[in-house]
Design a protein around this motif. Structure first.
Motif, PDB file in Angstrom:
ATOM      1  N   PRO A   1       0.881  -1.128   0.016  1.00  0.00           N
ATOM      2  CA  PRO A   1       0.115  -0.025   0.076  1.00  0.00           C
ATOM      3  C   PRO A   1       0.937   1.224  -0.191  1.00  0.00           C
ATOM      4  O   PRO A   1       1.898   1.346   0.531  1.00  0.00           O
ATOM      5  N   PRO A   2       0.270   2.202  -0.579  1.00  0.00           N
ATOM      6  CA  PRO A   2       1.117   3.664  -0.587  1.00  0.00           C
ATOM      7  C   PRO A   2       1.104   4.170   0.998  1.00  0.00           C
ATOM      8  O   PRO A   2       0.310   3.901   1.862  1.00  0.00           O
ATOM      9  N   PRO A   3       1.888   5.399   1.185  1.00  0.00           N
ATOM     10  CA  PRO A   3       1.910   5.746   2.394  1.00  0.00           C
ATOM     11  C   PRO A   3       0.838   6.566   2.639  1.00  0.00           C
ATOM     12  O   PRO A   3      -0.183   6.731   1.560  1.00  0.00           O
ATOM     13  N   SER A   4       0.501   6.845   3.825  1.00  0.00           N
ATOM     14  CA  SER A   4      -0.731   7.475   4.335  1.00  0.00           C
ATOM     15  C   SER A   4      -0.636   8.890   3.695  1.00  0.00           C
ATOM     16  O   SER A   4       0.194   9.444   3.738  1.00  0.00           O
ATOM     17  N   CYS A  40       1.355   0.153  15.120  1.00  0.00           N
ATOM     18  CA  CYS A  40       2.537   0.840  14.783  1.00  0.00           C
ATOM     19  C   CYS A  40       2.516   1.836  13.653  1.00  0.00           C
ATOM     20  O   CYS A  40       1.265   1.704  13.064  1.00  0.00           O
ATOM     21  N   PRO A  41       3.323   2.776  13.334  1.00  0.00           N
ATOM     22  CA  PRO A  41       3.282   3.433  12.391  1.00  0.00           C
ATOM     23  C   PRO A  41       3.299   2.721  11.062  1.00  0.00           C
ATOM     24  O   PRO A  41       3.699   1.749  10.961  1.00  0.00           O
ATOM     25  N   GLY A  42       2.495   3.205  10.204  1.00  0.00           N
ATOM     26  CA  GLY A  42       2.043   2.553   8.770  1.00  0.00           C
ATOM     27  C   GLY A  42       0.923   2.827   8.302  1.00  0.00           C
ATOM     28  O   GLY A  42      -0.154   3.008   8.743  1.00  0.00           O
ATOM     29  N   LEU A 110      -4.322  -3.420   9.325  1.00  0.00           N
ATOM     30  CA  LEU A 110      -3.859  -2.588  10.497  1.00  0.00           C
ATOM     31  C   LEU A 110      -2.369  -3.007  10.702  1.00  0.00           C
ATOM     32  O   LEU A 110      -2.036  -4.219  10.854  1.00  0.00           O
ATOM     33  N   PRO A 111      -1.686  -1.843  11.050  1.00  0.00           N
ATOM     34  CA  PRO A 111      -0.241  -2.042  11.181  1.00  0.00           C
ATOM     35  C   PRO A 111       0.056  -2.497  12.601  1.00  0.00           C
ATOM     36  O   PRO A 111      -0.176  -1.759  13.607  1.00  0.00           O
ATOM     37  N   SER A 185       4.151  -5.652   7.977  1.00  0.00           N
ATOM     38  CA  SER A 185       3.517  -5.733   9.588  1.00  0.00           C
ATOM     39  C   SER A 185       2.179  -5.293   9.384  1.00  0.00           C
ATOM     40  O   SER A 185       1.514  -4.462  10.150  1.00  0.00           O
ATOM     41  N   GLN A 186       1.251  -6.073   8.882  1.00  0.00           N
ATOM     42  CA  GLN A 186       0.008  -5.766   8.731  1.00  0.00           C
ATOM     43  C   GLN A 186      -0.869  -7.087   8.898  1.00  0.00           C
ATOM     44  O   GLN A 186      -0.580  -8.052   8.460  1.00  0.00           O
TER      45      GLN A 186
END
Length: 668
Positions: A1-4, A40-42, A110-111, A185-186
């Motif tokens: 997936p692309p970044p937020s 976590c961030p992602g 969800l990360p 990490s998903q």
């Protein structure tokens, strides 16, 4: 997936019990439990990919994915009648904006930094998350982006403090994969949808529904599934509480001393008055996805020949042949070339062609499954005041369609579907997947049968389509544990699947083997194996037709003492109801345990089994929640009648290979 996205609007949140879900633009972004951030961030939330075009994944802004011409509408709620459980119910629909056929993967992720956590395959197997791979448990379905679908409805990960699950609502099934991708990490749930304008109930739309929740990590997958059963209580409702073994077809009254064997479920309605008088449940036989069409031995086994014979029967066949022949015109599944799906088989019950049928009762016209098997006239005849005896329900044979095609490309069927379309893995063409088609039939007929106050009983489930189980009251399968003269039971992963998805409902087995070679020592092994899982064992025929066990007194009289010993114990255990969480431990991983019955009652049961080829010694201990200090516990092994010498919350057990122990646990 692309970044937020770079912009960061003010977040909102949803709260359920001790769980908080933070949202950005109504998209789930992070998860907090008791002040601890589990994510976590992602990238988080929903992303989509055009599988046919081979695109990247793209996100949604304000509900629209401009790159793929898709619209997404979602709603996040809780199940209000399930207090005390931290969870979120996420439902929505994906809409194509082009009006063309589409093959789309929609992912919710969800990360979670879960390195070092555990991934649960089933109630007995877990894997440490320690590399960059994908953790999932799937089966082949020959459609969707990968040609696979998750076997269980849930994906669960945990560490020593937290457990986290994504799970589909089995009442809204689709082609889906649930798992954890360590490299990204998903924790994710991926749906494979075909979108087409032909689906008149929802043109170019696919709907979905799933839950996100936490669970007690000390019991791992078992706790995750236990929570699932409490979130969806109706799916695990036990309607058949007085239980017993399966009788296939044979009139029970013809079995010498039939009272010794524990018959309860009669596949067939050939002597309903006798069954009624003796507490046996009778079920009318139906095979929903097939028509077995006999063909002359000299007729070519070709499509052209089969169509000619079918048309002759439709024009001038006997009533029992004419109607199914007409139904094939309306309901036959088609391959990609537009031809009916046929198999040619020579079986004891039919030498000819097997037609793959779409059992959708909503197909237009007068010749579909409903007109053949389940009309108001049929219901009145079977269940009305003039019926001969009181029939107890409907028996659905071969429910997962072992001889039927997986994909139906017949576009005129799309208009009547109530389930999402799938797409072929290779060509990406839209199609109806048979597992989803049989779901819409199963849900439809089971709900109608339940309105009559009756039961449904299905054979051959679950193997791949676990989302059928919520609608069924009694489940089972035919099996052969003595192939080639070698005692070979199914793997524990298969047996655990059957036990888990049946929940506390009765699960039955029919042994199809050669009984002269299935000697009493092997029959006893079979019964011991079944006792561990709380399954009801019975017998049928070596080829599911000829020379049935229950019509040969030599065989059943030989085994009568084993039925008299084991069936009453299995009945006590199974009727107490299987529970996912054992509330007991074995210090030897090769000696397994299961629990039956609520632990807060005066009595519950533990079964223990040694599935290895060597004797096993273990110490079994009860959880302090069911055996606190000071409470006296009485432990009795039911097959031997032996009272444990130490009335404490722990005791030693030695079991021979392939042997079971069944313990009654009483508080005094």
């Amino acid at each position: 997936p692309p970044p937020s996205p770079s912009h960061s609007p003010r977040p909102t949140s949803r709260v359920s019990h001790d769980l908080t879900l933070e949202l950005h633009e109504q998209q789930p972004a992070s998860l907090i439990r008791q002040g601890n951030r589990l994510t976590c961030p992602g990238p988080a939330g929903f992303y989509a990919r055009d599988v046919q075009a081979g695109s990247d994944f793209f996100g949604f802004e304000s509900g629209v994915c401009k790159e793929l011409n898709l619209r997404l509408e979602t709603q996040i709620t809780t199940l209000s009648n399930r207090p005390g459980l931290g969870h979120f119910l996420i439902s929505g629909k994906l809409t194509d904006l082009t009006g063309k056929d589409r093959a789309i993967t929609l992912v919710f992720g969800l990360p979670v930094a879960a390195q070092g956590w555990q991934w649960g395959d089933d109630i007995r197997r877990a894997r440490p998350i320690k590399d960059a791979g994908d953790y999932s448990k799937t089966v082949s379905v020959r459609c969707g982006a990968t040609g696979t679908m998750s076997l269980y409805p849930l994906a669960s990960i945990w560490n020593d403090r937290h457990g986290l699950t994504l799970a589909i609502d089995m009442g809204k099934p689709a082609i889906y994969r649930a798992g954890y991708h360590a490299g990204l990490s998903q924790l994710y749930l991926a749906y494979d949808f075909a979108l087409a304008p032909d689906t008149l109930r929802f043109p170019s739309v696919a709907e979905f529904q799933f839950v996100l929740y936490t669970f007690d990590p000390q019991w791992g997958f078992r706790a995750a599934f236990d929570t699932y059963t409490r979130l969806f209580q109706d799916y695990f409702l036990v309607r058949s509480k007085d239980q017993g073994i399966w009788m296939p077809f044979t009139d029970v009254s013809t079995v010498q001393g039939w009272q010794d064997f524990g018959f309860k479920y009669h596949e067939g309605n050939n002597n309903v008055p006798f069954d009624d008088a003796n507490g046996i449940l009778s079920f009318r036989y139906t095979e929903p996805m097939t028509w077995w069409m006999s063909m002359p031995k000299d007729a070519p086994r070709t499509l052209e020949s089969a169509l000619r014979i079918r048309d002759d029967l439709a024009a001038a066949g006997k009533p029992g042949q004419r109607l199914p022949a007409l139904v094939t015109r309306t309901a036959a599944m088609h391959d990609e070339s537009g031809q009916p799906h046929l198999l040619f088989r020579n079986e004891p019950w039919c030498n000819g062609a097997v037609w793959s049928l779409n059992p959708n009762p909503h197909l237009p016209g007068s010749n579909n499954f409903a007109s053949w098997h389940w009309t108001e006239e049929i219901k009145q005849k079977l269940y009305g005041p003039a019926a001969k005896g009181s029939l107890d329900g409907e028996y659905l044979d071969s429910l997962e369609g072992y001889v039927t095609a997986d994909l139906n490309f017949r576009r005129d069927h799309f208009a009547s579907t109530t389930v999402p379309l799938a797409f072929a893995t290779d060509t990406h063409r839209p199609a109806l997947y048979k597992g989803l088609a049989v779901f819409e039939f199963t849900k439809w007929i089971c709900e109608d049968v339940h309105r009559l106050g009756k039961l449904t009983f299905a054979n051959g489930v679950p193997y791949r389509f676990t989302f059928l189980c919520p609608w069924l009251d009694v489940m089972g399968t035919e099996t052969d544990w003595n192939r080639g003269g070698q005692y070979q039971p199914p793997s524990d992963s298969t047996l655990s699947l059957w036990r888990t998805l049946a929940g506390a409902k009765p699960y039955l087995l029919l042994m199809n083997t050669r009984y002269d070679a299935f000697t009493p020592d092997r029959v006893e092994k079979y019964f011991q194996h079944c006792a561990f899982y709380g399954f009801y064992p019975s017998m049928f025929s070596h080829n599911a037709s000829e020379n049935p066990y229950w019509q040969n007194p030599v065989w059943y009289n030989r085994d009568r003492p084993l039925f008299k010993k084991y069936i009453p114990v299995i009945k006590r255990v199974a009727e107490a109801g299987w529970q996912p969480i054992t509330l007991a431990r074995s210090n030897n991983p090769d000696l397994w345990i299961e629990r039956f019955g609520p632990a807060d009652g005066p009595v519950f049961f533990l079964t223990a089994f040694n599935g290895t080829a060597q004797p096993q010694l273990a110490r079994l201990s009860l959880s302090p929640s069911v055996a606190p200090a000071g409470r006296k516990i009485r432990v009795t092994e039911l097959l031997s009648g032996h009272l444990q010498s130490s009335p404490s919350n722990a005791w030693d057990l030695r079991l021979a290979p392939q042997h079971v122990a069944v313990f009654e646990i009483k508080s005094e």
